[in-house]
Design a protein around this motif. Structure first.
Motif, PDB file in Angstrom:
ATOM      1  N   VAL A  16       0.827  -1.208   0.000  1.00 12.61           N
ATOM      2  CA  VAL A  16       0.000   0.000   0.000  1.00 12.61           C
ATOM      3  C   VAL A  16       0.866   1.265   0.000  1.00 12.61           C
ATOM      4  CG1 VAL A  16      -1.283   1.349   1.721  1.00 12.61           C
ATOM      5  CG2 VAL A  16      -2.233  -0.729   0.818  1.00 12.61           C
ATOM      6  N   ALA A  17       1.992   1.196   0.679  1.00 12.54           N
ATOM      7  CA  ALA A  17       2.874   2.364   0.725  1.00 12.54           C
ATOM      8  C   ALA A  17       3.360   2.722  -0.678  1.00 12.54           C
ATOM      9  CB  ALA A  17       4.057   2.071   1.637  1.00 12.54           C
ATOM     10  N   LYS A  18       3.407   1.715  -1.566  1.00 10.85           N
ATOM     11  CA  LYS A  18       3.908   1.958  -2.935  1.00 10.85           C
ATOM     12  C   LYS A  18       2.788   2.269  -3.921  1.00 10.85           C
ATOM     13  CE  LYS A  18       7.636  -1.351  -2.372  1.00 10.85           C
ATOM     14  NZ  LYS A  18       7.488  -2.780  -2.302  1.00 10.85           N
ATOM     15  N   HIS A  19       1.541   2.207  -3.482  1.00  7.82           N
ATOM     16  CA  HIS A  19       0.433   2.371  -4.428  1.00  7.82           C
ATOM     17  C   HIS A  19      -0.536   3.453  -3.962  1.00  7.82           C
ATOM     18  CE1 HIS A  19       2.053  -1.599  -5.442  1.00  7.82           C
ATOM     19  NE2 HIS A  19       1.610  -1.358  -6.657  1.00  7.82           N
ATOM     20  N   ALA A  20      -0.377   4.631  -4.556  1.00 10.98           N
ATOM     21  CA  ALA A  20      -1.323   5.709  -4.263  1.00 10.98           C
ATOM     22  C   ALA A  20      -2.677   5.265  -4.816  1.00 10.98           C
ATOM     23  CB  ALA A  20      -0.866   6.985  -4.948  1.00 10.98           C
ATOM     24  N   ASN A  21      -3.747   5.750  -4.246  1.00 12.58           N
ATOM     25  CA  ASN A  21      -5.117   5.404  -4.686  1.00 12.58           C
ATOM     26  C   ASN A  21      -5.538   4.000  -4.316  1.00 12.58           C
ATOM     27  OD1 ASN A  21      -6.102   7.760  -5.665  1.00 12.58           O
ATOM     28  ND2 ASN A  21      -5.340   7.413  -7.746  1.00 12.58           N
ATOM     29  N   ALA A  22      -4.737   3.291  -3.514  1.00 15.23           N
ATOM     30  CA  ALA A  22      -5.178   1.977  -3.024  1.00 15.23           C
ATOM     31  C   ALA A  22      -5.096   1.974  -1.503  1.00 15.23           C
ATOM     32  CB  ALA A  22      -4.297   0.881  -3.608  1.00 15.23           C
ATOM     33  N   ARG A  23      -6.127   1.426  -0.896  1.00 18.19           N
ATOM     34  CA  ARG A  23      -6.156   1.328   0.571  1.00 18.19           C
ATOM     35  C   ARG A  23      -6.409  -0.113   0.969  1.00 18.19           C
ATOM     36  NH1 ARG A  23      -8.231   5.716  -1.104  1.00 18.19           N
ATOM     37  NH2 ARG A  23      -7.450   7.683  -0.318  1.00 18.19           N
ATOM     38  N   VAL A  24      -6.231  -0.387   2.248  1.00 18.14           N
ATOM     39  CA  VAL A  24      -6.476  -1.738   2.754  1.00 18.14           C
ATOM     40  C   VAL A  24      -7.447  -1.660   3.922  1.00 18.14           C
ATOM     41  CG1 VAL A  24      -5.447  -3.780   3.791  1.00 18.14           C
ATOM     42  CG2 VAL A  24      -4.205  -2.538   2.053  1.00 18.14           C
ATOM     43  N   ALA A  25      -8.351  -2.655   3.986  1.00 23.40           N
ATOM     44  CA  ALA A  25      -9.369  -2.660   5.050  1.00 23.40           C
ATOM     45  C   ALA A  25      -9.780  -4.110   5.305  1.00 23.40           C
ATOM     46  CB  ALA A  25     -10.571  -1.830   4.596  1.00 23.40           C
ATOM     47  N   SER A  26     -10.813  -4.285   6.095  1.00 24.80           N
ATOM     48  CA  SER A  26     -11.392  -5.614   6.301  1.00 24.80           C
ATOM     49  C   SER A  26     -12.164  -6.013   5.042  1.00 24.80           C
ATOM     50  CB  SER A  26     -12.354  -5.576   7.489  1.00 24.80           C
ATOM     51  OG  SER A  26     -13.434  -4.713   7.171  1.00 24.80           O
ATOM     52  N   PHE A  27     -12.542  -7.293   4.940  1.00 28.46           N
ATOM     53  CA  PHE A  27     -13.397  -7.730   3.818  1.00 28.46           C
ATOM     54  C   PHE A  27     -14.661  -6.851   3.777  1.00 28.46           C
ATOM     55  CE2 PHE A  27     -11.608 -12.266   4.277  1.00 28.46           C
ATOM     56  CZ  PHE A  27     -10.810 -12.154   3.157  1.00 28.46           C
ATOM     57  N   ALA A  28     -15.288  -6.653   4.946  1.00 27.75           N
ATOM     58  CA  ALA A  28     -16.556  -5.923   5.003  1.00 27.75           C
ATOM     59  C   ALA A  28     -16.381  -4.481   4.540  1.00 27.75           C
ATOM     60  CB  ALA A  28     -17.125  -5.960   6.425  1.00 27.75           C
ATOM     61  N   ASP A  29     -15.336  -3.805   5.025  1.00 25.81           N
ATOM     62  CA  ASP A  29     -15.160  -2.400   4.663  1.00 25.81           C
ATOM     63  C   ASP A  29     -14.736  -2.231   3.211  1.00 25.81           C
ATOM     64  OD1 ASP A  29     -16.051  -1.476   7.073  1.00 25.81           O
ATOM     65  OD2 ASP A  29     -14.051  -1.273   7.960  1.00 25.81           O
ATOM     66  N   ALA A  30     -13.970  -3.190   2.692  1.00 24.21           N
ATOM     67  CA  ALA A  30     -13.581  -3.109   1.281  1.00 24.21           C
ATOM     68  C   ALA A  30     -14.821  -3.226   0.390  1.00 24.21           C
ATOM     69  CB  ALA A  30     -12.578  -4.205   0.942  1.00 24.21           C
ATOM     70  N   ALA A  31     -15.699  -4.174   0.710  1.00 27.28           N
ATOM     71  CA  ALA A  31     -16.906  -4.340  -0.104  1.00 27.28           C
ATOM     72  C   ALA A  31     -17.847  -3.145   0.058  1.00 27.28           C
ATOM     73  CB  ALA A  31     -17.618  -5.632   0.274  1.00 27.28           C
ATOM     74  N   LYS A  32     -17.937  -2.632   1.277  1.00 26.40           N
ATOM     75  CA  LYS A  32     -18.792  -1.459   1.522  1.00 26.40           C
ATOM     76  C   LYS A  32     -18.308  -0.298   0.654  1.00 26.40           C
ATOM     77  CE  LYS A  32     -19.997  -1.051   5.857  1.00 26.40           C
ATOM     78  NZ  LYS A  32     -19.766  -0.768   7.281  1.00 26.40           N
ATOM     79  N   PHE A  33     -16.998  -0.139   0.533  1.00 22.62           N
ATOM     80  CA  PHE A  33     -16.389   0.932  -0.269  1.00 22.62           C
ATOM     81  C   PHE A  33     -16.740   0.774  -1.757  1.00 22.62           C
ATOM     82  CE2 PHE A  33     -12.827   2.069  -3.057  1.00 22.62           C
ATOM     83  CZ  PHE A  33     -12.656   3.417  -2.746  1.00 22.62           C
ATOM     84  N   GLY A  34     -16.806  -0.463  -2.233  1.00 25.14           N
ATOM     85  CA  GLY A  34     -16.895  -0.701  -3.679  1.00 25.14           C
ATOM     86  C   GLY A  34     -18.288  -0.527  -4.257  1.00 25.14           C
TER      87      GLY A  34
END
Ligand SMILES: NC(=O)c1ccc[n+]([C@@H]2O[C@H](COP(=O)([O-])OP(=O)(O)OC[C@H]3O[C@@H](n4cnc5c(N)ncnc54)[C@H](OP(=O)(O)O)[C@@H]3O)[C@@H](O)[C@H]2O)c1
Length: 212
Positions: free
Chosen positions: A40-58
């Motif tokens: 993540v430190a090398k990829h702007a515009n990408a974040r990391v979260a739980s399965f639930a929060d990632a899906a909620k984001f999408g």
């Protein structure tokens, strides 16, 4: 688009890089966010979260977890976070057993695919099979001497398949829509076929093309 990718392996990372490259925003979902800290430190515009929060984001969700864990990962994600959304299913139902003469063992049958099972359990999610039958290294804008490769997709929702087709256009693929969810019975085993040259002869640099 906002894309939530469930997974932290090669496929999740390759697709995340592709989405970011094409101007989308990405959140990767994992049980252990710390393991993606360097990535993540090398990829702007990408974040990391739980399965639930990632899906909620999408607005679009990608399922890119180990095949045997797909149901568990989606249960941990939560039905409400998937409801009404296109879900790209990149998983393969590979059993925890060794290949036989280069042929992977599946835990599904010819009449019952992984995606049908998932679609039945998560009825309000709009599953589209894609990206399962090519290696992670070739998922985004691959360059083959034989031209643009073909991605075979299927799923019950035409709108979701249109969304996935637009993504595949950006990622340098032509799309062959094979119909409803049952077509996953044919598309999932393409993974077996794709892996045979790799497992037998260490040849992993190919993709399928449908000629007309
Ligand atoms: N590798 C390829 O080139 C390729 C190509 C096409 C399709 N595929 C398919 O794409 C999928 C992902 O493949 P991959 O090679 O990137 O990674 P993988 O090693 O098959 O799977 C890693 C992911 O599975 C999750 N996982 C494992 N056990 C779990 C459990 N018990 N509960 C919840 N989640 C669990 C992990 O979650 P955590 O992050 O929480 O550890 C991790 O995100 C697979 O289904 C594979 O068959 C792979």
């Amino acid at each position: 688009m906002k894309v939530g990718i469930l997974g932290s392996g090669d496929v999740a990372k390759a697709l995340a890089e592709g989405f970011v490259k094409h101007g989308h925003e990405v959140t990767l979902g994992t049980r252990a966010p710390a393991k993606l800290a360097d990535w993540v430190a090398k990829h702007a515009n990408a974040r990391v979260a739980s399965f639930a929060d990632a899906a909620k984001f999408g607005e679009l969700v990608v399922l890119a977890v180990k095949g045997t864990a797909a149901g568990d990962a989606l249960r941990a994600t939560g039905v409400a976070n998937l409801s009404g959304k296109p879900v790209i299913d990149a998983t393969n139902p590979i059993a925890d057993a060794p290949p036989v003469n280069g042929v992977l063992k599946f835990f599904t049958s010819h009449d019952q695919s992984q995606m049908e099972k998932l679609q039945r359990e998560f009825a309000d999610a709009k599953f589209v099979k894609a990206f399962n039958s090519v290696g992670a290294a070739f998922m985004v804008n691959p360059s083959f001497q034989g031209g643009k490769p073909t991605m075979f997709i299927c799923g019950n929702d035409d709108g979701a398949k249109k969304t996935v087709t637009r993504i595949l256009d950006q990622f340098g693929w032509e799309t062959a829509d094979m119909g409803k969810v049952e077509a996953a019975r044919a598309i999932e085993p393409l993974c077996m076929l794709w892996c045979i040259p790799g497992l037998l002869r260490n040849e992993w640099s190919h993709a399928f093309k449908l000629l007309r």
